[in-house]
Design a protein around this motif. Structure first.
Motif, PDB file in Angstrom:
ATOM      1  N   ALA A 192      46.873  55.398  50.863  1.00 15.21           N
ATOM      2  CA  ALA A 192      45.932  54.468  51.498  1.00 15.21           C
ATOM      3  C   ALA A 192      44.573  54.490  50.792  1.00 15.21           C
ATOM      4  O   ALA A 192      43.939  53.440  50.615  1.00 15.21           O
ATOM      5  N   LEU A 193      44.137  55.664  50.374  1.00 14.71           N
ATOM      6  CA  LEU A 193      42.862  55.771  49.656  1.00 14.71           C
ATOM      7  C   LEU A 193      42.919  55.028  48.324  1.00 14.71           C
ATOM      8  O   LEU A 193      41.947  54.369  47.931  1.00 14.71           O
ATOM      9  N   PHE A 194      44.043  55.105  47.640  1.00 16.20           N
ATOM     10  CA  PHE A 194      44.176  54.394  46.367  1.00 16.20           C
ATOM     11  C   PHE A 194      44.193  52.885  46.583  1.00 16.20           C
ATOM     12  O   PHE A 194      43.660  52.126  45.765  1.00 16.20           O
ATOM     13  N   TYR A 195      44.797  52.439  47.677  1.00 16.18           N
ATOM     14  CA  TYR A 195      44.749  51.008  47.983  1.00 16.18           C
ATOM     15  C   TYR A 195      43.312  50.561  48.266  1.00 16.18           C
ATOM     16  O   TYR A 195      42.910  49.458  47.895  1.00 16.18           O
ATOM     17  N   LEU A 196      42.543  51.432  48.908  1.00 17.34           N
ATOM     18  CA  LEU A 196      41.138  51.104  49.170  1.00 17.34           C
ATOM     19  C   LEU A 196      40.350  50.954  47.872  1.00 17.34           C
ATOM     20  O   LEU A 196      39.404  50.167  47.812  1.00 17.34           O
ATOM     21  N   LEU A 197      40.747  51.708  46.843  1.00 15.62           N
ATOM     22  CA  LEU A 197      40.089  51.572  45.537  1.00 15.62           C
ATOM     23  C   LEU A 197      40.300  50.181  44.942  1.00 15.62           C
ATOM     24  O   LEU A 197      39.517  49.734  44.084  1.00 15.62           O
ATOM     25  N   LEU A 198      41.346  49.500  45.395  1.00 14.04           N
ATOM     26  CA  LEU A 198      41.606  48.138  44.930  1.00 14.04           C
ATOM     27  C   LEU A 198      40.983  47.094  45.852  1.00 14.04           C
ATOM     28  O   LEU A 198      40.372  46.133  45.385  1.00 14.04           O
ATOM     29  N   THR A 199      41.144  47.273  47.140  1.00 13.25           N
ATOM     30  CA  THR A 199      40.752  46.222  48.077  1.00 13.25           C
ATOM     31  C   THR A 199      39.250  46.169  48.349  1.00 13.25           C
ATOM     32  O   THR A 199      38.686  45.080  48.490  1.00 13.25           O
ATOM     33  N   ILE A 200      38.585  47.311  48.412  1.00 13.84           N
ATOM     34  CA  ILE A 200      37.149  47.300  48.719  1.00 13.84           C
ATOM     35  C   ILE A 200      36.344  46.653  47.594  1.00 13.84           C
ATOM     36  O   ILE A 200      35.507  45.781  47.859  1.00 13.84           O
ATOM     37  N   PRO A 201      36.541  47.019  46.310  1.00 15.37           N
ATOM     38  CA  PRO A 201      35.804  46.300  45.243  1.00 15.37           C
ATOM     39  C   PRO A 201      36.111  44.804  45.228  1.00 15.37           C
ATOM     40  O   PRO A 201      35.218  43.988  44.985  1.00 15.37           O
ATOM     41  N   LEU A 202      37.368  44.436  45.495  1.00 17.48           N
ATOM     42  CA  LEU A 202      37.716  43.013  45.540  1.00 17.48           C
ATOM     43  C   LEU A 202      36.980  42.309  46.662  1.00 17.48           C
ATOM     44  O   LEU A 202      36.457  41.203  46.483  1.00 17.48           O
ATOM     45  N   SER A 203      36.902  42.944  47.818  1.00 19.60           N
ATOM     46  CA  SER A 203      36.181  42.366  48.951  1.00 19.60           C
ATOM     47  C   SER A 203      34.698  42.214  48.641  1.00 19.60           C
ATOM     48  O   SER A 203      34.087  41.178  48.943  1.00 19.60           O
ATOM     49  N   LEU A 204      34.111  43.227  48.015  1.00 15.43           N
ATOM     50  CA  LEU A 204      32.692  43.168  47.654  1.00 15.43           C
ATOM     51  C   LEU A 204      32.433  42.072  46.621  1.00 15.43           C
ATOM     52  O   LEU A 204      31.419  41.368  46.682  1.00 15.43           O
ATOM     53  N   PHE A 205      33.362  41.917  45.673  1.00 19.68           N
ATOM     54  CA  PHE A 205      33.212  40.887  44.645  1.00 19.68           C
ATOM     55  C   PHE A 205      33.276  39.491  45.260  1.00 19.68           C
ATOM     56  O   PHE A 205      32.483  38.606  44.899  1.00 19.68           O
ATOM     57  N   VAL A 206      34.195  39.289  46.194  1.00 21.48           N
ATOM     58  CA  VAL A 206      34.298  37.987  46.862  1.00 21.48           C
ATOM     59  C   VAL A 206      33.027  37.695  47.657  1.00 21.48           C
ATOM     60  O   VAL A 206      32.507  36.569  47.637  1.00 21.48           O
ATOM     61  N   ASN A 207      32.495  38.700  48.350  1.00 20.04           N
ATOM     62  CA  ASN A 207      31.252  38.512  49.103  1.00 20.04           C
ATOM     63  C   ASN A 207      30.085  38.176  48.175  1.00 20.04           C
ATOM     64  O   ASN A 207      29.228  37.346  48.504  1.00 20.04           O
ATOM     65  N   TYR A 208      30.068  38.825  47.016  1.00 14.59           N
ATOM     66  CA  TYR A 208      29.019  38.538  46.032  1.00 14.59           C
ATOM     67  C   TYR A 208      29.111  37.095  45.538  1.00 14.59           C
ATOM     68  O   TYR A 208      28.102  36.388  45.455  1.00 14.59           O
ATOM     69  N   LEU A 209      30.327  36.657  45.218  1.00  8.75           N
ATOM     70  CA  LEU A 209      30.501  35.280  44.764  1.00  8.75           C
ATOM     71  C   LEU A 209      30.096  34.287  45.841  1.00  8.75           C
ATOM     72  O   LEU A 209      29.470  33.257  45.553  1.00  8.75           O
ATOM     73  N   GLU A 210      30.445  34.603  47.072  1.00  8.42           N
ATOM     74  CA  GLU A 210      30.113  33.701  48.189  1.00  8.42           C
ATOM     75  C   GLU A 210      28.600  33.549  48.325  1.00  8.42           C
ATOM     76  O   GLU A 210      28.087  32.431  48.478  1.00  8.42           O
ATOM     77  N   ARG A 211      27.871  34.660  48.244  1.00  9.66           N
ATOM     78  CA  ARG A 211      26.412  34.593  48.351  1.00  9.66           C
ATOM     79  C   ARG A 211      25.798  33.864  47.173  1.00  9.66           C
ATOM     80  O   ARG A 211      24.873  33.070  47.333  1.00  9.66           O
ATOM     81  N   ARG A 212      26.344  34.119  45.989  1.00 11.32           N
ATOM     82  CA  ARG A 212      25.795  33.471  44.784  1.00 11.32           C
ATOM     83  C   ARG A 212      26.025  31.964  44.815  1.00 11.32           C
ATOM     84  O   ARG A 212      25.132  31.184  44.467  1.00 11.32           O
ATOM     85  N   LEU A 213      27.219  31.555  45.221  1.00 14.07           N
ATOM     86  CA  LEU A 213      27.508  30.115  45.296  1.00 14.07           C
ATOM     87  C   LEU A 213      26.685  29.457  46.381  1.00 14.07           C
ATOM     88  O   LEU A 213      26.274  28.298  46.248  1.00 14.07           O
ATOM     89  N   ALA A 214      26.432  30.185  47.466  1.00 17.99           N
ATOM     90  CA  ALA A 214      25.596  29.630  48.540  1.00 17.99           C
ATOM     91  C   ALA A 214      24.182  29.382  48.040  1.00 17.99           C
ATOM     92  O   ALA A 214      23.561  28.353  48.360  1.00 17.99           O
ATOM     93  N   ARG A 215      23.646  30.307  47.235  1.00 15.39           N
ATOM     94  CA  ARG A 215      22.297  30.112  46.677  1.00 15.39           C
ATOM     95  C   ARG A 215      22.295  28.964  45.689  1.00 15.39           C
ATOM     96  O   ARG A 215      21.324  28.195  45.608  1.00 15.39           O
ATOM     97  N   ALA A 216      23.386  28.827  44.938  1.00 16.00           N
ATOM     98  CA  ALA A 216      23.469  27.747  43.965  1.00 16.00           C
ATOM     99  C   ALA A 216      23.437  26.388  44.655  1.00 16.00           C
ATOM    100  O   ALA A 216      22.845  25.427  44.162  1.00 16.00           O
TER     101      ALA A 216
END
Length: 217
Positions: A192-216
């Motif tokens: 489960a911890l190894f899966y978190l190493l994949l899913t948490i960065p992906l979730s953070l990246f999607v949130n970053y893109l969402e905020r950046r596109l919103a500012r754009a």
């Protein structure tokens, strides 16, 4: 009681499964996104046969278990002379399964784009496909980025299906470790911890893109 020695002793096995899971997820993600966009365009096409095919594809794929789809590629195709290894069979099954959900998300995004934008693009001389590619789809994907991100995270978690067909992923390696140690709780908690190493960065990246596109915007 969590036995940290399992993680230490079998770290090479865990990392092997981690990178296979990562590779499989990237393959299925790319496939599902490409298919999802195509099916979404079919779903809102003015051509009746394409629209019917897109609707049938989504309704059928969404309403069958992922395991059955993977078994079709892994166990079914050899009966007609098409032999796929576990990685390809699992990747195709996972990618096609996820594409149905992505198609529905993108279709909703396409339908939320103002019709005036489409009319302006067509009146400027763009073809239907050019309008979709340069005007509609970029806006639609921005709108539906959060649900797309959720589908991509679900895809990573669903990649555990590879363990059923000896795909070498995290779950498969965990089953091997568990058969040797019989420390079920510790073995799968570390997975489960190894899966978190994949899913948490992906979730953070999607949130970053969402905020950046919103500012754009």
């Amino acid at each position: 009681m969590l036995d940290i020695s399992i993680l230490i002793d079998y770290q090479d096995v865990y990392w092997k499964g981690f990178f296979i899971t990562l590779k499989a997820s990237v393959f299925a993600l790319i496939l599902s996104f490409i298919l999802g966009v195509i099916i979404a365009v079919f779903r809102i096409s003015t051509v009746k046969s394409l629209r019917w095919f897109g609707t049938a594809y989504v309704e059928y794929i969404r309403n069958i278990p992922l395991l059955i789809l993977v078994f079709v590629f892994y166990n079914g195709l050899p009966s007609i002379g098409v032999n796929l290894d576990s990685f390809m069979a699992g990747g195709l099954g996972l990618g096609i399964y996820t594409s149905a959900f992505i198609a529905e998300a993108i279709r909703a995004g396409i339908q939320s784009v103002p019709k005036g934008h489409v009319e302006a693009a067509r009146s400027s001389g763009l073809t239907y496909l050019q309008t979709m590619r340069f005007v509609v789809l970029p806006q639609a994907i921005k709108i539906v980025l959060p649900p797309l991100g959720n589908q991509f995270i679900n895809l990573v978690k669903n990649s555990s299906i590879f363990g059923v067909i000896a795909g070498g992923d995290l779950m498969y390696q965990a089953d091997i470790i568990n058969s040797e140690t019989f420390q079920t709780v510790s073995v799968y908690l570390f997975v489960a911890l190894f899966y978190l190493l994949l899913t948490i960065p992906l979730s953070l990246f999607v949130n970053y893109l969402e905020r950046r596109l919103a500012r754009a915007y």
